[in-house]
Design an enzyme around this catalytic site. Structure first.
Site, PDB file in Angstrom:
ATOM      1  N   SER A 175       0.837  -1.197   0.000  1.00 17.33           N
ATOM      2  CA  SER A 175       0.000   0.000   0.000  1.00 17.33           C
ATOM      3  C   SER A 175       0.879   1.257   0.000  1.00 17.33           C
ATOM      4  O   SER A 175       1.725   1.425  -0.876  1.00 17.33           O
ATOM      5  CB  SER A 175      -0.939  -0.060   1.210  1.00 17.33           C
TER       6      SER A 175
ATOM      7  N   HIS B 146      -2.231  -1.197  -4.853  1.00 19.13           N
ATOM      8  CA  HIS B 146      -3.680  -1.160  -5.040  1.00 19.13           C
ATOM      9  C   HIS B 146      -4.128   0.286  -5.221  1.00 19.13           C
ATOM     10  O   HIS B 146      -3.344   1.227  -5.054  1.00 19.13           O
ATOM     11  CB  HIS B 146      -4.408  -1.798  -3.849  1.00 19.13           C
TER      12      HIS B 146
END
Length: 280
Positions: free
Chosen positions: A116, A139
């Site tokens: 992330s 993501h």
């Protein structure tokens, strides 16, 4: 400046109705691994926690702390060691920009997780080295939004801008086609060390990189908090609310109270009651 021609990401105004966090499944995997690093030198910047400040415990990696470390080191080659599940996207972008602007070579070593927001930070490396057994995850921007239907529509537009900025970073660092990067972000892609190298997100799998070492009692307490935090995250509890509940389970007062004890041991009975309430 960075030895690579990496893009600077312009700062976004932080929406007050948003809350940012690492995905719960990544928090779960990260919480199972030790957090301590191997021996460090005076040119090492350690990123071994959630990105963004945890106001309850005072932990977390922030741009302010990284900036202070870089000022202390000066214009020397640095090593950035990462084991983080991610967290606050804004802090991640700010740290990326700080490392990108460093006046010497930046070597990134992924010891465990660079997921992330932590994967954004990793992209600032002139050289990115993945340890054996390490992972990277990318993501789309993820967060909790509070408000009415107008806030939700505005949030969707903002998330488009955030995702575009993230794609800019990954595209520039990997050399991959934009469409391929977008597909990876949409799919929430996990990569092993060798896969990250093959996809251009890293440069080498370093078999000599030491895995994080076990810590002492303080780390055990932190691990207990981490595991409970994961369970609450899986229930969909926003980060701010999780911190409040964890304070109660630890028997601590408000974080602003000077008598608060960040390292307090979790009250197991209170924690179980808290989880039972969440499952009810």
């Amino acid at each position: 400046m960075s030895l690579r021609k990496l893009p600077e990401i312009k700062a976004f105004a932080r929406p007050q109705s948003f809350q940012w966090d690492a995905p719960s499944e990544v928090l779960a995997k990260w919480a199972e691994t030790p957090k301590a690093a191997a021996e460090e030198g005076d040119t090492v910047v350690s990123i071994l926690d959630v990105i963004g400040e945890d106001w309850w415990s005072g932990t977390g990696v922030t741009a302010k702390r990284v900036s202070a470390a870089l000022r202390s080191i000066g214009p020397k080659d640095i090593t950035v060691r990462i084991n983080s599940p991610g967290g606050d996207m804004f802090e991640g972008i700010a740290i990326y920009n700080l490392l990108r602007g460093h006046q010497a070579k930046v070597t990134v070593e992924v010891l465990g997780w660079a997921a992330s927001a932590a994967s954004i930070i990793a992209m600032a490396g002139d050289e990115i080295r993945m340890g054996l057994g390490s992972f990277m995850m990318v993501h789309n921007a993820w967060g909790v939004v509070m408000g009415n239907r107008h806030d939700m529509r505005d949030a969707a537009d903002l998330f488009d801008s955030f995702d575009s900025a993230l794609a800019d970073i990954y595209e520039a660092r990997t050399g991959a086609k934009r469409a391929a990067i977008v597909d990876m972000l949409d799919a929430e892609t996990f990569m092993s060390a060798s896969e990250a190298v093959a996809q251009g997100f890293a440069d080498i799998v370093d078999k000599d990189l030491a895995a994080p070492a076990e810590g002492g009692t303080g780390q055990s307490r932190a691990s207990a908090r981490d595991h409970l935090d994961v369970l609450l995250a899986r229930q969909g509890v926003p980060r701010a609310e999780r911190r409040r509940l964890l304070r109660e389970a630890s028997g601590t007062r408000d974080a602003a109270d000077p008598q608060d004890t960040p390292g307090a041991v979790l009250d197991i009975a209170a924690a179980r009651q808290l989880l039972a309430t969440m499952k009810a």
